[in-house]
Motif scaffolding. Structure first.
Motif, mmCIF file in Angstrom:
data_model
loop_
_atom_site.group_PDB
_atom_site.id
_atom_site.type_symbol
_atom_site.label_atom_id
_atom_site.label_comp_id
_atom_site.label_asym_id
_atom_site.label_seq_id
_atom_site.Cartn_x
_atom_site.Cartn_y
_atom_site.Cartn_z
ATOM 1 N N UNK A 359 37.642 35.241 51.470
ATOM 2 C CA UNK A 359 38.305 34.306 50.336
ATOM 3 C C UNK A 359 37.426 33.282 49.681
ATOM 4 N N UNK A 360 36.539 32.553 50.638
ATOM 5 C CA UNK A 360 35.737 31.539 50.481
ATOM 6 C C UNK A 360 34.892 32.302 49.768
ATOM 7 N N UNK A 361 34.392 33.413 49.547
ATOM 8 C CA UNK A 361 32.989 34.227 48.997
ATOM 9 C C UNK A 361 33.667 34.164 47.877
ATOM 10 N N UNK A 362 34.534 34.955 47.756
ATOM 11 C CA UNK A 362 35.098 35.307 46.177
ATOM 12 C C UNK A 362 35.618 34.523 45.044
ATOM 13 N N UNK A 363 36.674 32.527 46.005
ATOM 14 C CA UNK A 363 36.596 32.147 45.361
ATOM 15 C C UNK A 363 35.616 31.338 45.025
ATOM 16 N N UNK A 364 34.336 31.319 45.164
ATOM 17 C CA UNK A 364 33.081 30.562 44.779
ATOM 18 C C UNK A 364 32.743 31.605 43.443
ATOM 19 N N UNK A 365 32.921 32.909 44.120
ATOM 20 C CA UNK A 365 32.226 33.791 42.927
ATOM 21 C C UNK A 365 33.457 33.889 41.630
ATOM 22 N N UNK A 366 34.231 33.235 41.377
ATOM 23 C CA UNK A 366 35.460 33.336 40.403
ATOM 24 C C UNK A 366 35.651 32.114 40.096
ATOM 25 N N UNK A 367 34.927 31.394 40.706
ATOM 26 C CA UNK A 367 35.771 29.176 40.073
ATOM 27 C C UNK A 367 33.881 29.085 39.263
ATOM 28 N N UNK A 368 33.618 29.367 39.840
ATOM 29 C CA UNK A 368 31.221 28.852 39.469
ATOM 30 C C UNK A 368 31.723 28.948 37.610
ATOM 31 N N UNK A 369 31.427 29.630 37.285
ATOM 32 C CA UNK A 369 31.526 30.240 35.658
ATOM 33 C C UNK A 369 32.379 29.683 35.515
ATOM 34 N N UNK A 370 33.162 28.724 35.336
ATOM 35 C CA UNK A 370 33.676 27.564 34.653
ATOM 36 C C UNK A 370 33.267 26.466 34.701
ATOM 37 N N UNK A 371 32.323 26.100 35.396
ATOM 38 C CA UNK A 371 31.668 24.732 35.492
ATOM 39 C C UNK A 371 30.276 24.374 33.989
ATOM 40 N N UNK A 372 30.781 23.741 33.397
ATOM 41 C CA UNK A 372 30.048 23.458 32.225
ATOM 42 C C UNK A 372 28.326 23.053 32.463
ATOM 43 N N UNK A 373 27.277 23.378 32.227
ATOM 44 C CA UNK A 373 25.840 22.883 31.905
ATOM 45 C C UNK A 373 26.184 21.815 33.109
ATOM 46 N N UNK A 374 25.639 21.226 33.423
ATOM 47 C CA UNK A 374 25.035 20.202 34.377
ATOM 48 C C UNK A 374 25.826 19.297 34.665
#
Length: 448
Positions: A359-374
């Motif tokens: 679950x932790x891996x899945x969350x990291x995978x799916x949430x990370x793209x929502x972060x702005x550059x920097x």
């Protein structure tokens, strides 16, 4: 409440928690409110229930010589013996004769003459004789497991990950009472003003090194104080206060809190941003998301929008690169909070760690793209297992070359933590014996 009824209540709770897997902190809290117990009675009930749970396997080791191998005890009889031995061996202010008398009376009422005779005989033996020597156990792992009432698989696992010294210290710390810590709502009261008011009212308080808003309460029930009732203080473990402190927050940011309940970290983020910007707080369960909204209301914070959602599907709601800051306080095995929730150690299995990691891996995978550059991404857990912490981050970074550990992470930590033995190239592991806090892991990633 009479001491007899109080012990009967403790037995009911222990049997339910120990045999049916109820959550100790939830059931205790409910019982104290339902019975409208005085602070003194509530304190003794909590002490008996938590203390017995924390030392269950050690007490069982003490009892073994006096129990017939053939006889299978009914669960309530076993817990009656456990809680009585706990009081006799670990509570100084209750006389043995009173504990013995009431245990026998409870046994009479709930069972039959045979059970009350057995209870009387076993407890008198415990009273008369020296406690069994732990040095009889030659196997080191088994000795630590019994002495500190941790399951053998867990002691073995920590030994492999951290070695004997850290494991022993951690297991022993898990048997100690965790001091209460609270956070001031800085837009409504300063830390110094809160200290002044609490000390005037007879409380013993000190400043936390983890957060400039944090207070450690060593004397007095803070839940009864007007500052708490009025939403100027909120209960939060010191280690979890570190999260918002390490997010490099400033006014006006857009922040995602992906697994936000019960809302301690969410509201801290809002306070650090002076209630400006926007904080989107999600939780898998609607009831829990409502808890976050309620907490924000209590603290008079308006910048938080809490809603139900599975955070693995947030890309369906938000476009990529929407957030300046993201907090993923991931669902975990909870092995860092055994001081406050001792029942966890008996109900967890090693398989749980591996299924949670998925679950932790899945969350990291799916949430990370929502972060702005920097942007900055905080990952935290309240566990002390490397598989859920350092290894999860290592795995993520290996698959996402656009992310790295923030080079300023260590220098932004409070000074005493910058030399911590729990620091690795992937983040900071806080052990429960180091600072009298929960066990906790956090790290900060940046998107290049």
């Amino acid at each position: 409440m009479s001491k007899y009824v109080l012990r009967e209540t403790a037995l009911h709770l222990l049997t339910r928690i120990g045999e049916q897997g109820g959550f100790s902190h939830v059931l205790l809290d409910r019982e104290i409110k339902k019975q409208n117990l005085s602070p003194q009675d509530g304190g003794l009930l909590t002490e008996i229930v938590y203390g017995t749970l924390q030392r269950r396997d050690l007490i069982d080791y003490y009892l073994q010589p006096y129990l017939s191998k053939q006889k299978k005890l009914k669960p309530w009889v076993k817990w009656l013996l456990y809680m009585s031995v706990y009081q006799m061996k670990f509570l100084e202010r209750v006389p043995d004769h009173a504990i013995l008398h009431e245990a026998v009376e409870i046994a009479k009422k709930k069972g039959h003459k045979g059970i009350s005779s057995l209870t009387n005989g076993v407890l008198r033996n415990v009273q008369r004789n020296e406690t069994r020597d732990l040095n009889e156990i030659s196997d080191l792992i088994e000795r630590i497991a019994v002495e500190t009432s941790h399951p053998r698989w867990l002691v073995e696992r920590w030994m492999e990950q951290y070695g004997e010294e850290v494991t022993t210290n951690m297991c022993r710390a898990n048997m100690q009472h965790l001091p209460m810590s609270v956070r001031v709502q800085p837009m409504r009261i300063s830390r110094s003003a809160a200290i002044e008011e609490l000390e005037r009212d007879g409380y013993e308080v000190g400043e936390s090194i983890f957060s400039e808003q944090g207070l450690i309460v060593s004397q007095g029930n803070i839940l009864n104080h007007p500052l708490f009732m009025d939403g100027k203080l909120t209960v939060q473990d010191q280690s979890s206060m570190l999260v918002a402190e390490m997010m490099n927050l400033e006014e006006g940011l857009t922040v995602l809190d992906a697994c936000s309940a019960p809302g301690g970290k969410t509201t801290h983020i809002a306070e650090k941003m002076n209630d400006t910007g926007q904080i989107l707080a999600y939780d898998l369960h609607e009831k829990k998301a409502k808890m976050v909204s309620k907490k924000a209301e209590q603290l008079q914070l308006t910048s938080i929008d809490a809603a139900q959602a599975d955070s693995r599907t947030l890309q369906d709601i938000h476009s990529g690169q929407s957030f300046d800051r993201i907090l993923l306080d991931a669902p975990c095995s909870g092995l860092g909070v055994l001081r406050g929730k001792p029942d966890i150690k008996y109900h967890k299995k090693v398989e749980d760690i591996f299924s949670l990691r998925k679950i932790q891996d899945d969350l990291l995978e799916h949430i990370a793209p929502l972060l702005k550059e920097d942007g900055k991404f905080i990952y935290s857990t309240c566990t002390v297992d490397q598989h859920e912490n350092e290894e999860a981050i290592k795995h993520f970074l290996n698959n996402h070359p656009d992310f790295s550990i923030d080079p300023d992470f260590v220098s932004d930590l409070p000074e005493p933590l910058q030399q911590s033995e729990g620091l690795s190239e992937y983040g900071l592991q806080i052990f429960p014996y180091q600072w009298d806090t929960d066990g906790f892991f956090l790290t900060r990633l940046v998107k290049k």
